[in-house]
Design a protein around this motif. Sequence first.
Motif, PDB file in Angstrom:
ATOM      1  N   LEU A   1       0.989  -1.583   0.092  1.00  0.00           N
ATOM      2  CA  LEU A   1       0.058  -0.034  -0.060  1.00  0.00           C
ATOM      3  C   LEU A   1       0.945   1.080   0.035  1.00  0.00           C
TER       4      LEU A   1
ATOM      5  N   PRO B   1      -1.483   3.754  -6.260  1.00  0.00           N
ATOM      6  CA  PRO B   1      -2.561   2.985  -5.870  1.00  0.00           C
ATOM      7  C   PRO B   1      -3.413   3.550  -7.442  1.00  0.00           C
ATOM      8  N   ARG B   2      -4.256   2.644  -6.799  1.00  0.00           N
ATOM      9  CA  ARG B   2      -4.803   2.481  -8.364  1.00  0.00           C
ATOM     10  C   ARG B   2      -6.465   1.802  -7.468  1.00  0.00           C
TER      11      ARG B   2
ATOM     12  N   LEU C   1      -5.121   2.175   2.886  1.00  0.00           N
ATOM     13  CA  LEU C   1      -6.400   2.542   2.380  1.00  0.00           C
ATOM     14  C   LEU C   1      -6.928   4.008   2.148  1.00  0.00           C
TER      15      LEU C   1
ATOM     16  N   TRP D   1      -7.102   3.944  -2.860  1.00  0.00           N
ATOM     17  CA  TRP D   1      -6.891   2.551  -3.247  1.00  0.00           C
ATOM     18  C   TRP D   1      -8.503   2.154  -3.301  1.00  0.00           C
TER      19      TRP D   1
END
Length: 198
Positions: A110, A114-115, A138, A143
């Motif tokens: 993480l 990010p996607r 997150l 994310w």
Amino acid sequence: MKAAPGRIRIIGGNLRNSRLNVPDLPGLRPTPERVRETLFNWLAPTLAGVRALDLCAGTGALGIEALSRGAAAVQFVEPERAAAEALRGNLARLKAEGADVATMDATHFLRGIPRPFGLVFVDPPFALQLWTPLAQQLEQGGWLADAAQIYVESPRGHMLSLPPNWALHREGHAGDVRYALYRRSAKLMLSQPALPSQ
């Protein structure tokens, strides 16, 4: 800690009744069939075409169940090399498309580029107490899709500190385990007042 059983079953979708080989490793704690069935009944209306992230994947049962039921792609993250290799072997044997396995711990993963994912499974080893740091990464790291769903397994009675824009949607208990599905609201997060600078 007791090791996982040698084989577990996918319970729905196009891979229904397929068996996953599970390595004999201490600490693996596959989500029980009854819990998976309940969870995927909750998720059924939103699974088709979703991109999912299976953090602390272990056996990969949650992510493979998602692929079986119509998820477009699943990113698996598993730090234990033997478990990751067993997961790759199961995916290859099942000819599961749209799957990728990263052999690294979830917090390190993480910290990468990010996607956004529409569905995330957060089921870390309970002893590591990773729920809060993973949730923060997150949420703050980009994310999560705007209306992402996040599944969390934790010890029954354990108080979780999760982002305020994660609204509890459904929850249940199985023995000493609490399982819960949260829905993210990006609008709620945007409406939160900014924290003062230090």
